[in-house]
Design a protein around this motif. Structure first.
Motif, short mmCIF file in Angstrom:
data_model
loop_
_atom_site.label_atom_id
_atom_site.label_comp_id
_atom_site.label_asym_id
_atom_site.label_seq_id
_atom_site.Cartn_x
_atom_site.Cartn_y
_atom_site.Cartn_z
N VAL A 24 0.84 -1.19 0.00
CA VAL A 24 0.00 0.00 0.00
C VAL A 24 0.88 1.25 0.00
O VAL A 24 1.71 1.41 0.88
N THR A 121 -8.12 5.81 -5.08
CA THR A 121 -8.50 4.84 -4.05
C THR A 121 -9.71 4.04 -4.52
O THR A 121 -10.79 4.16 -3.96
N SER A 122 -9.51 3.22 -5.49
CA SER A 122 -10.58 2.38 -6.01
C SER A 122 -10.56 1.02 -5.33
O SER A 122 -9.79 0.80 -4.39
N ASP A 123 -11.38 0.12 -5.82
CA ASP A 123 -11.37 -1.25 -5.28
C ASP A 123 -10.01 -1.91 -5.50
O ASP A 123 -9.62 -2.79 -4.74
N ASP A 124 -9.29 -1.49 -6.54
CA ASP A 124 -8.00 -2.10 -6.88
C ASP A 124 -6.80 -1.37 -6.30
O ASP A 124 -5.68 -1.87 -6.38
N HIS A 125 -7.00 -0.18 -5.77
CA HIS A 125 -5.88 0.64 -5.30
C HIS A 125 -6.19 1.24 -3.93
O HIS A 125 -7.21 1.89 -3.76
N SER A 126 -5.28 1.03 -3.01
CA SER A 126 -5.40 1.61 -1.68
C SER A 126 -4.38 2.73 -1.53
O SER A 126 -3.40 2.80 -2.27
N ARG A 155 -12.90 4.89 -1.55
CA ARG A 155 -12.73 3.57 -0.93
C ARG A 155 -11.25 3.35 -0.67
O ARG A 155 -10.40 3.91 -1.35
N ASN A 156 -10.95 2.48 0.24
CA ASN A 156 -9.57 2.04 0.46
C ASN A 156 -8.60 3.19 0.75
O ASN A 156 -7.46 3.18 0.29
N LEU A 158 -6.86 5.13 3.92
CA LEU A 158 -6.61 5.22 5.35
C LEU A 158 -6.06 6.62 5.60
O LEU A 158 -5.00 6.97 5.09
#
Length: 173
Positions: A24, A121-126, A155-156, A158
């Protein structure tokens, strides 16, 4: 939170280095007491650093991000290119956006920045976004951080913030 020098930043660095660094990406910046009048300074610095990292990738990855940003930012991409020049390297020149009254222009910028974060920050990338010295954040940055944290399209992500609790009181935003 804690006093200056207590190790707030160090604990984040150690956690990242020991647990997440291979999987990440993290981007970080500090708010500066001398830039309190510069809206979004640390957020922009974070994104400049992150785009510089992307620019070091191979051509296939560069093309992927160019397409994602073009698709999601559309005609508002120049708003971010003005403050994150590295995007121009990635995406190429774009025409200027239309002029709006100040409040509408700020809303458009904020929504475009949220779309930018959402793209990263998609489902594939945090992404880990670490902002230090939040006690010196300007009001516009605090509002944008709040909008980012409350937006369902992101999404994803922090978000980690650190501040000196001895330098804020109950009236601090």
């Amino acid at each position: 939170s804690g006093y200056s020098g207590i190790g707030k930043t160090r604990i984040i660095q150690e956690f990242y280095r020991n647990k997440l660094s291979k999987n990440v990406p993290i981007t970080s910046a500090k708010f500066d007491v001398l830039q309190k009048t510069t809206p979004y300074s640390a957020l922009i610095s974070c994104m400049q650093n992150h785009i510089k990292t992307i620019l070091q990738k191979d051509d296939e990855i560069l093309e992927y991000w160019k397409n994602k940003f073009s698709e999601n930012l559309k005609d508002n991409a120049p708003l971010l290119m003005d403050v994150i020049p590295e995007l121009t390297i990635l995406m190429g020149y774009k025409a200027k956006v239309s002029h709006l009254p100040p409040e509408e222009a700020q809303n458009r910028f904020q929504q475009t920045f949220i779309s930018f974060i959402s793209t990263l920050t998609s489902d594939d990338h945090s992404l880990i976004l670490f902002l230090d010295d939040l006690q010196w954040a300007d009001i516009a940055s605090i509002k944008l951080i709040e909008m980012i944290l409350l937006d369902d399209s992101i999404r994803n992500l922090l978000f980690i913030g650190a501040y000196r609790d001895n330098e804020v009181d109950t009236t601090h935003p």
